[in-house]
Structures are given as structure tokens and as C-alpha cells.
Design an enzyme around this catalytic site. Sequence first.
Site: not given
Ligand SMILES: *Cc1c(COP(=O)(O)O)cnc(C)c1O
Length: 400
Positions: A72-73, A153, A181, A203, A239, A326
Site C-alpha cells: 500500500g505505501s 484505517n 482497508q 496483508h 523481479t 504506524c
Molecule cells: C496499511 C495501510 C497502508 C500501507 O500498506 P502497506 O502494505 O503496509 O505498505 C496504506 N493505507 C492504508 C489505509 C492502510 O491501512
Amino acid sequence: MREIYADNAATTKLSPVVLEKMMPYFTEVYGNPSSLYGIGQTAKKAVEDARENIAKNLGAKSPSEIYFTSGGSESDNWALKGICNRLKSRGKKHIITSKFEHHAILHTCKALEKDGFEVTYLDVYDDGLVRPEDVENAIREDTAIVSIMYANNEIGTIQPIAEIGAICKAHKVLFHTDAVQAAGYCKIDVQEQNIDLLSMTAHKIHGPKGTGLLYVRKGVLIDNLIEGGAQERNKRAGTENIAGIVGLDAAFQLALDTMDERNAKLEKLRDKLIDGLLEIPRSRVNGDRVHRLPNNVNMCFEGIEGESLLLRLEMAGISASSGSACTSGSLDPSHVLLAIGLPHEIAHGSTRMTFDETTTEEDIDYILETVPKIVKMLRDMSPLWEQIVKGEKSDAKFIG
Ligand SMILES: *Cc1c(COP(=O)(O)O)cnc(C)c1O
């Protein structure tokens, strides 16, 4: 003692069904998809099959609109930096987002501000919802992109994504949503909802850590974030994480297949827990109760420091969170709770519990037995609580 994992918004347990689908790609099918021989091509086919199925599940027009990332990041960073840097030369230097986005968005905006972009951070009001008309009013000639998360989140509020998408489309401004989310809990259709870019991660939906995706609508030009080889149609080098990609697809498919039934069950448990916890004097639920993820409970108890409550919950076998993984460990109050207008003292005292399909009614009963006892005990020890009770200090406005 009962053990309850109530932090599924931070991360989830890998599903055994998903793990089983991933396993061959660690051991037997270890080839590089860029190679021409057998195991390379078998790996490539696994990636392309996953891409095709995910595209279908998001309502995308074509699998070529799906780019796999590390999560996500990365997807959030790429969406904003990639679009803004591309559109800069056309004089677009304005971004619209909200005050309660994930830090992957907010910190990216801060970085872009240093590069000369201007950012409008929209209010989310006390219900934790962005108003589509605020988005519309904020759009300017030079707006490059609007980025509003699908579901928050920390407090689980679900945003009016289709309405915002329609507004962006009407004004010919690109629309990105962080759906990390929401995926697996809310219906997503990128065409119907006029979403141009969308971030997801595996995840948070019982898939593996370290794999996500960015959907980019065909025709939208975006600069690369990671340079190197020709993977992902020359747009994202590195990769491929074959097992991760297979796991992301499997986890998303499983989440969609079980969504309606799971949501109905979780909503009942969520509402029972919120109603029960609201019986504690001077407590409040954070965020709208209706437009809310089915597995999210976020509460404040006046006079209680979030971290002390969490420690006691842990001792009672309950893994909860003070908001976001975080920011735990930092002493700053949650930016999300400040964004919905809570004063610092109260924003410090929040507790988030997020569930999954394994959560039972007995778990909820146990939490309902445990939390009021802990809150009472902590309040009995607190000089602050004494002042609050005497009426010398109160945030009555915020607490029912
Ligand atoms: C967990 C989360 C992320 C980050 O995702 P990662 O896969 O851990 O980098 C980004 N946005 C929201 C809303 C999240 O809950």
C-alpha cells in the site's frame, strides 16, 4: 486465558488457503518470469493469471491496468508522485486530499509540497466523512489529482467514493483512492465509481506482507517510481514477487467470495460491542456508525490514557491498538482523531479494535466483561478522573 487478536486493521493472519496456493512458487516454480525457459514461463503465467483475475475483480477494463508493487505505501507514493511529476510540466501543481489519510499519502504530500506543489487538506468533520461538495469546491484549474481514501484505517469510516469519482470526472481531474482497508469489505468497481488510480495491499486481507498493487486507468500517464528492468510494462522495475502476487490474488478472491456473509456477521458483532461499551459512563464512539467498516470499533473513554488501557488489555489477552500501528510508540495523538475535531486529551485516549471472520460472539462478550473493569480500575487510580468527576475539568462536549 482467552486470546483475542483485535488488530486486523494493522495486519492479518495469512489464510492457510492462500498459503497453499503460494507454496509452489517458493520451491518448484522459482524461475524468473523474464526468462524464456519452462519454469520462467510458468512463473510468468502465474503472474499474468493473477493480473487478469484481479482486473476482473476490480471492474478494470484490462489486466494491463494492474501494476504489482510492494504494498500500500509504495502504491500511494507512486500514485501521487508519478502523476504530479508527470503533470507538472502542464502547469498542474495542486493536490486535493483529506486531513485523515494514511501517512503514506500525507507524508508523500509533504514531500511534494517541498517540491513546489500546493496541497488542500479537506476537513472530515466529526463523523469522519469527506463531503463531495468540499472536493468540488476545492478543485482548481491547476489541480493535478484528488486522493481520498476509501475507508479510514483508524475509525473505519467509508467515504462517498462514487460521488467523489463522478465530480472528478466531470471536472476532468484524476481521482486516486487508497482502498487498502476497503478491499474485501466494500464493493469496488473502478469504472462505475470513476476511479482512475487505486491502491491495495495483500496483508490487510489475509494475504502475505510485502505485496500490493496500483490500478492505473488506461490512458493515464504516470512517471515511474522505481527504475530498472522492463517488468510491469516498463513501469515498475524489479523481479516479480511471484508467490506474493499469487497470494494477493488468492486473498482478494477469497475475501470477495465470503464478503456478504462475513460483513453481516461482523456488523452484528461490531454493533453489539459498540452498544455495550457505550454503557461505560463518559465514553464515545469515533466516526460515523453507519458508514463504517463492519469490523471496526474505535472508542474513547474520558480520563483514560490509551496506552495504559492497551497494556491492561494485553494482560487480559486482548491485542488491540490505540489507532494506527504506524504511530503507536509516538506520543503524538492520532492525526485522525484530531481531524474529526477531538481535543488532544481525548485523542490520546482512543482504543481501536478490528476483527475478522474468526471473531466469535464469546470473544465480544469477553471484551465487554473486561473493558469496563479496566476502565473503572484506571479511573479509580487517576487524579485526572477525580477532577473530571468534580466538574473541575471536562470535555463533556465530546463525551456522551
Ligand atoms: C496499511 C495501510 C497502508 C500501507 O500498506 P502497506 O502494505 O503496509 O505498505 C496504506 N493505507 C492504508 C489505509 C492502510 O491501512
